[in-house]
Design a protein around this motif. Structure first.
Motif, PDB file in Angstrom:
ATOM      1  N   VAL A 178       0.814  -1.219   0.000  1.00 20.79           N
ATOM      2  CA  VAL A 178       0.000   0.000   0.000  1.00 20.79           C
ATOM      3  C   VAL A 178       0.847   1.267   0.000  1.00 20.79           C
ATOM      4  O   VAL A 178       1.961   1.305   0.518  1.00 20.79           O
ATOM      5  N   SER A 179       0.248   2.307  -0.594  1.00 24.18           N
ATOM      6  CA  SER A 179       0.796   3.658  -0.514  1.00 24.18           C
ATOM      7  C   SER A 179       0.242   4.323   0.737  1.00 24.18           C
ATOM      8  O   SER A 179      -0.681   3.804   1.373  1.00 24.18           O
ATOM      9  N   ALA A 180       0.748   5.512   1.016  1.00 18.87           N
ATOM     10  CA  ALA A 180       0.155   6.340   2.065  1.00 18.87           C
ATOM     11  C   ALA A 180      -1.233   6.775   1.606  1.00 18.87           C
ATOM     12  O   ALA A 180      -1.508   6.833   0.406  1.00 18.87           O
ATOM     13  N   MET A 181      -2.120   7.096   2.562  1.00 24.15           N
ATOM     14  CA  MET A 181      -3.427   7.629   2.184  1.00 24.15           C
ATOM     15  C   MET A 181      -3.213   8.887   1.341  1.00 24.15           C
ATOM     16  O   MET A 181      -2.272   9.649   1.587  1.00 24.15           O
ATOM     17  N   VAL A 202      -1.214  12.268   2.148  1.00 23.01           N
ATOM     18  CA  VAL A 202      -0.464  12.189   3.414  1.00 23.01           C
ATOM     19  C   VAL A 202       1.041  12.406   3.189  1.00 23.01           C
ATOM     20  O   VAL A 202       1.697  13.077   3.988  1.00 23.01           O
ATOM     21  N   THR A 203       1.597  11.856   2.101  1.00 19.21           N
ATOM     22  CA  THR A 203       3.037  12.070   1.863  1.00 19.21           C
ATOM     23  C   THR A 203       3.331  13.562   1.694  1.00 19.21           C
ATOM     24  O   THR A 203       4.296  14.081   2.267  1.00 19.21           O
ATOM     25  N   ASP A 204       2.469  14.249   0.938  1.00 21.85           N
ATOM     26  CA  ASP A 204       2.657  15.702   0.775  1.00 21.85           C
ATOM     27  C   ASP A 204       2.572  16.404   2.127  1.00 21.85           C
ATOM     28  O   ASP A 204       3.367  17.295   2.424  1.00 21.85           O
ATOM     29  N   GLY A 206       3.914   7.783   6.250  1.00 21.70           N
ATOM     30  CA  GLY A 206       2.631   7.659   5.556  1.00 21.70           C
ATOM     31  C   GLY A 206       2.301   6.221   5.214  1.00 21.70           C
ATOM     32  O   GLY A 206       1.188   5.739   5.469  1.00 21.70           O
ATOM     33  N   GLU A 207       3.271   5.509   4.651  1.00 24.12           N
ATOM     34  CA  GLU A 207       3.060   4.108   4.261  1.00 24.12           C
ATOM     35  C   GLU A 207       2.997   3.222   5.510  1.00 24.12           C
ATOM     36  O   GLU A 207       2.217   2.267   5.560  1.00 24.12           O
ATOM     37  N   LEU A 208       3.830   3.547   6.516  1.00 27.45           N
ATOM     38  CA  LEU A 208       3.821   2.730   7.736  1.00 27.45           C
ATOM     39  C   LEU A 208       2.438   2.800   8.391  1.00 27.45           C
ATOM     40  O   LEU A 208       1.897   1.793   8.847  1.00 27.45           O
ATOM     41  N   GLY A 244       4.619   0.270   0.214  1.00 26.35           N
ATOM     42  CA  GLY A 244       5.368   0.676  -0.969  1.00 26.35           C
ATOM     43  C   GLY A 244       6.280   1.819  -0.600  1.00 26.35           C
ATOM     44  O   GLY A 244       6.279   2.288   0.551  1.00 26.35           O
ATOM     45  N   PHE A 245       7.112   2.255  -1.562  1.00 25.08           N
ATOM     46  CA  PHE A 245       7.841   3.524  -1.484  1.00 25.08           C
ATOM     47  C   PHE A 245       9.030   3.547  -0.521  1.00 25.08           C
ATOM     48  O   PHE A 245      10.005   4.227  -0.762  1.00 25.08           O
ATOM     49  N   ILE A 246       8.970   2.778   0.571  1.00 23.40           N
ATOM     50  CA  ILE A 246      10.007   2.950   1.594  1.00 23.40           C
ATOM     51  C   ILE A 246      10.968   1.763   1.626  1.00 23.40           C
ATOM     52  O   ILE A 246      10.660   0.671   1.162  1.00 23.40           O
ATOM     53  N   GLY A 288      11.759   7.453  -4.023  1.00 19.85           N
ATOM     54  CA  GLY A 288      11.351   8.547  -4.912  1.00 19.85           C
ATOM     55  C   GLY A 288       9.836   8.573  -5.018  1.00 19.85           C
ATOM     56  O   GLY A 288       9.170   7.536  -4.864  1.00 19.85           O
ATOM     57  N   ARG A 289       9.295   9.767  -5.308  1.00 18.74           N
ATOM     58  CA  ARG A 289       7.848   9.951  -5.330  1.00 18.74           C
ATOM     59  C   ARG A 289       7.186   8.988  -6.331  1.00 18.74           C
ATOM     60  O   ARG A 289       7.725   8.729  -7.400  1.00 18.74           O
ATOM     61  N   GLY A 290       6.046   8.462  -5.911  1.00 20.84           N
ATOM     62  CA  GLY A 290       5.337   7.513  -6.761  1.00 20.84           C
ATOM     63  C   GLY A 290       5.957   6.120  -6.748  1.00 20.84           C
ATOM     64  O   GLY A 290       5.582   5.253  -7.539  1.00 20.84           O
ATOM     65  N   GLY A 291       6.894   5.893  -5.829  1.00 18.09           N
ATOM     66  CA  GLY A 291       7.704   4.667  -5.858  1.00 18.09           C
ATOM     67  C   GLY A 291       7.009   3.384  -5.423  1.00 18.09           C
ATOM     68  O   GLY A 291       7.593   2.299  -5.539  1.00 18.09           O
ATOM     69  N   SER A 292       5.757   3.474  -4.965  1.00 14.77           N
ATOM     70  CA  SER A 292       5.094   2.239  -4.509  1.00 14.77           C
ATOM     71  C   SER A 292       4.890   1.231  -5.640  1.00 14.77           C
ATOM     72  O   SER A 292       4.915   0.017  -5.416  1.00 14.77           O
ATOM     73  N   ASP A 293       4.686   1.743  -6.847  1.00 14.54           N
ATOM     74  CA  ASP A 293       4.536   0.824  -7.993  1.00 14.54           C
ATOM     75  C   ASP A 293       5.821   0.013  -8.177  1.00 14.54           C
ATOM     76  O   ASP A 293       5.789  -1.183  -8.475  1.00 14.54           O
TER      77      ASP A 293
HETATM   78  N1  ASP Z   1       3.210   7.865  -1.089  1.00 12.10           N
HETATM   79  C1  ASP Z   1       4.303   8.062  -2.021  1.00 12.10           C
HETATM   80  C2  ASP Z   1       4.087   9.322  -2.831  1.00 12.10           C
HETATM   81  O1  ASP Z   1       3.107  10.021  -2.633  1.00 12.10           O
HETATM   82  C3  ASP Z   1       4.545   6.862  -2.891  1.00 12.10           C
HETATM   83  C4  ASP Z   1       3.409   6.444  -3.810  1.00 12.10           C
HETATM   84  O2  ASP Z   1       2.269   6.895  -3.638  1.00 12.10           O
HETATM   85  O3  ASP Z   1       3.679   5.643  -4.710  1.00 12.10           O
HETATM   86  O4  ASP Z   1       4.929   9.662  -3.618  1.00 12.10           O
END
Ligand code: ASP
Ligand code: ADP
Ligand code: MG
Length: 450
Positions: free
Chosen positions: A36-39, A42-44, A120-122, A186-188, A200-205
């Motif tokens: 999962v990503s952060a809600m 939340v990362t922002d 956020g992810e935790l 994801g992401f961490i 890096g941003r968007g890294g959960s994929d």
């Molecule tokens: N939460 C992280 C972000 O906003 C990672 C992701 O959503 O993939 O960049």
């Protein structure tokens, strides 16, 4: 096994998590690993904590942290069995406050930013694991930092693929075989010494793909807020269509040039084993989505040779005019060494005999890059640009496309044009304010709607 990754909006509130539970339940037979990503947002918000910290404003910091805890708390109220998770989140928010207080009055270092952003992810994963369990789906929360070993390039760390394979197999597979569903972040990641990092941003994929490759998954599902990979960003082109399929290469090019629906590195770990990625809409799970795989048969949208159009704003163009380039061996090497030295990624490159134009996204080292480039030739910079990419395997076999493309782009001025080595993309630079209009006109030209 499959890996099912849920993005920010797909875990963004109690109804979204309710849908996630039903999706995961429907995949039980496939032995899913849930990432999962952060809600959403939340990362922002976490990265935004830097502002009050830098300003030395403890009251604003406290208020922002309290808002984050409340957001998770309100979500939990709609989900049975999540009380203990809330306690863990509130405790961790207090721990984060204690970590940040000594930094009041200064900027956060990249290493500290990663420790903040990783919350956020935790937190979302704690919530999701508890909600699944509360709904009668046996799930175990796993801290991915014991699996996702990375280097120490904070805020854009690179995973150690070999270590990830080894650890995913020892840590996640037995759990899954015992009938429980691992729920992880994801992401961490973390360095070998255990210091938190992010990919890096968007890294959960990318996390989902790395785990999918490590576990020999039969597919990696990317659950998001659109029906799949589309012919353009539906926010720019409301009539954009969903692609039934795309190849790894096409997905990677589109993502590199702004199709945020996938992180650009997602396909990379899956290529060797040929594991498909399926992009799906978590609000309409019955839709087929887009399947991304190596053998994607060229699916033509009408008679368009183009699969999709993407764009990315915030681009800077650097032009280097080097009279000495004529016959000067090593000019290009020297040029690239400058970017390598400052760790600045070049997206698009076009060269003539006397000049080179290239685009960069990140501006943090621009001053230093310019100083070094000035030693090679005459340098100029254009800010406020956008890169537009037209992507499709069909481009390889379609002569005369450039003319169509230029007709469609008018009256916007095209500044730098490049065709990728793979010959599946045509990329060009326009002024940022022209970007959306150019994407719409290209969509009209190649797909008949805008
Ligand atoms: N939460 C992280 C972000 O906003 C990672 C992701 O959503 O993939 O960049
Ligand atoms: P998630 O939080 O699920 O990871 P993202 O916000 O990162 O989702 O990515 C999904 C968004 O990507 C969509 O809402 C859409 O606006 C955007 N997007 C940009 N280009 C495309 C495209 N070609 N196809 C689909 N979505 C796209
Ligand atoms: Mg995303």
């Amino acid at each position: 096994m499959i890996v099912a990754k849920f993005g920010g909006t797909s875990v963004g509130d109690a109804p979204a998590i309710g849908r996630l539970i039903e999706i995961v339940r429907s995949r039980r037979e496939d032995d899913p690993v849930v990432v999962v990503s952060a809600m959403a947002g939340v990362t922002d918000a976490l990265l935004g904590l830097e502002r009050p910290v830098h300003a030395g404003d403890a009251a604003t910091l406290d208020a922002a942290l309290a808002r984050l805890v409340t957001r998770h708390q309100e979500t939990m109220q709609g989900l049975p069995g999540t009380g203990a998770a809330l306690l863990a989140i509130a405790e961790d928010a207090a721990a984060l406050r204690t970590e940040l207080l000594p930094a009041l009055g200064r900027r956060l270092r990249p290493q500290e930013l990663d420790a903040v952003a990783s919350r956020g992810e935790l937190w979302s994963s704690r919530l999701v694991a508890a909600a699944l369990e509360g709904a009668g789906v046996a799930a175990t929360w796993i801290d991915v930092r014991s699996v996702m070993v990375t280097d120490d390039r904070f805020t854009r760390a690179t995973p150690d693929a070999r270590a990830v394979v080894e650890r995913a197999r020892t840590c996640l597979r037995p759990l899954s075989e015992s009938g429980r569903i691992p729920v992880t972040q994801g992401f961490i990641g973390a360095t070998a010494d255990g210091i938190p990092t992010t990919l890096g941003r968007g890294g959960s994929d990318f996390t989902a793909a790395l785990l999918g490759a490590a576990l020999d998954a039969t597919r990696v599902e990317i659950w998001t807020d659109v029906n799949g990979l589309m012919t353009a960003d539906p926010r720019i082109v409301p009539s954009a269509r969903t692609l039934a399929e795309a190849s790894y290469e096409e997905a990677a090019e589109l993502a590199t040039f702004g199709a945020k629906v996938l992180h650009p590195a997602t396909a990379q770990p899956l290529v060797r084993a040929g594991i498909p990625i399926v992009v799906l809409n978590s609000t309409q799970p019955e839709r087929p989505g887009t399947t991304i795989e190596p053998s994607a048969i060229l699916e033509r949208m009408g008679d368009s040779p183009v699969r999709s159009i993407s764009w990315k704003r915030g681009i800077t163009v650097i032009n280097i005019r080097a009279p000495r380039m004529l016959g000067a061996f090593g000019f290009l090497r020297a040029l690239f060494e400058v970017f390598e030295r400052h760790e600045v990624v070049v997206d698009v490159l076009a060269s003539s005999e006397v000049s080179v134009s290239l685009t960069i996204e990140q501006r943090s080292h621009l001053g230093a890059v310019m100083r070094d480039l000035a030693e090679l030739g005459e340098v100029s910079v254009d800010h406020g640009r956008a890169v537009v990419a037209v992507v499709g395997i069909g481009l390889r076999h379609t002569p005369g496309l450039a003319a169509r493309l230029f007709r469609a782009v008018q009256p916007a001025n095209v500044e730098v044009i490049s065709q990728g080595a793979s010959a599946i993309n045509m990329t060009f630079v326009v002024r940022e304010e022209d970007g959306p209009g150019v994407v719409q006109r290209l969509h009209l030209e190649f797909f008949g709607t805008c």
